[in-house]
Scaffold this active site. Sequence first.
Site, mmCIF file in Angstrom:
data_model
loop_
_atom_site.group_PDB
_atom_site.id
_atom_site.type_symbol
_atom_site.label_atom_id
_atom_site.label_comp_id
_atom_site.label_asym_id
_atom_site.label_seq_id
_atom_site.Cartn_x
_atom_site.Cartn_y
_atom_site.Cartn_z
ATOM 1 N N HIS A 67 36.446 18.383 -52.345
ATOM 2 C CA HIS A 67 36.527 19.167 -53.259
ATOM 3 C C HIS A 67 38.320 19.454 -53.373
ATOM 4 C CE1 HIS A 67 36.769 23.553 -54.980
ATOM 5 N NE2 HIS A 67 36.100 23.859 -55.565
ATOM 6 N N ASP A 76 29.178 21.217 -57.686
ATOM 7 C CA ASP A 76 29.041 20.769 -58.926
ATOM 8 C C ASP A 76 27.830 19.639 -58.900
ATOM 9 O OD1 ASP A 76 31.028 22.569 -59.777
ATOM 10 O OD2 ASP A 76 32.420 20.946 -59.569
#
Length: 426
Positions: free
Chosen positions: A305, A362
């Site tokens: 991330h 995600d």
Amino acid sequence: MAERKATIQIDGNSIELPVLSGTAGHDVIDVRTLGKHGYFTFDPGFLATGSCESKITYIDGENGVLLHRGYPIDQLATEADYLEVCYMLIHGEAPTAEEYSEFKETITNHTMVHQGIHEFFGGFRRDAHPMAMLCAVTGALSSFYHDDLNIADSKQRVRSAYRLIAKIPTIAAMCYKHNVGQPFVYPKNTLSYSENFLNMMFSVPAEDYEINPVVAKAMDRIFTLHADHEQNASTSTVRLAGSSGANPYACIAAGVASLWGPAHGGANEACLKMLAQIGSVDRIPEFIEKAKDKNDPFRLMGFGHRVYKNFDPRAKVMRETCHEVLSDLNINDPLLDVAMELERIALEDPYFVEKKLYPNVDFYSGIILKAIGIPTNMFTVIFALSRTVGWISHWHEMLSETSQKIGRPRQLYTGEAQRDFSAIKK
């Protein structure tokens, strides 16, 4: 404690600027007076610029911390429901039992949309992208509530916030129903927030939709884990639009438009496309090697991330929820098999461990939505639905500030210097 100053030396001249400290996080240099000295700062992408002061969300990417109003996200996701988090983001404190009951009743009783909204969908092609429809219809809500748009009135701002939280799931489900050619399903006041959304998505007049409590719980957690994420692109868009005095529905529509960009809201959809590209478990080693090759354009989506350098605090909760859903539904889907094997390798392979390329929120949310039966073109719509409360909370906070000003970024001009114009006939 004495006021701290930062000193800038330019051409032999000294400029002193205050250093400000928040509750947590980096100190910031207040550059608001720099323009008086003939200089602006230059920071494309706001990589080192604080655009506002906020009390809503705090992120410490280095240590994997995400707090909403001071509460850790993992506690909120496991011990509260989405509507509790909504109340907290808007009002600043967790609700009492009485406040929660009243808030929940208000939201539940305002989930229906004006019948005129139904007619809007008749103007969209049947294959219109759901985000296009969501953006248009959200902005159009202002035409139904034009007598309640005094943004200087705190009570009217809160009413607008409640309307959006209540109606966006209904509109989101309508976007899906329009795509698949099924009649719109009205909300039911007997259902919870997440149950209602699932029912509006999957129920049909011919038969009732049986709500799976495991799936409803997973949906609620997806909403909670995407509720807010500080000053990202879409939140900053909402704030900038709101700074001009635009109505809340226009501001949220602007946030939807920003989120639609693939660099922002399309991450979980990109994960599913990657899984489809891999295709089967036996091809995973080939793609793992491609991912390790710097010269290969292939990239593993849903791992690591930009903000969280060690781990995404949302991912742990989402991982547990993902496995609960897959275990309960017992779906035979090759893509889900690929996802689970990819997760196992990423958590064990030294390359991924050393580079901290862990599966992120995600990755897991994409798998859950796929397992539930939600098509990939609806993924970003659900992200927008979840994030609406974060957007409207920041909008409300900004307009509550007495010193609020319209946003007007500066630039480094590199075009032509002044020159004379020659008429085309010459």
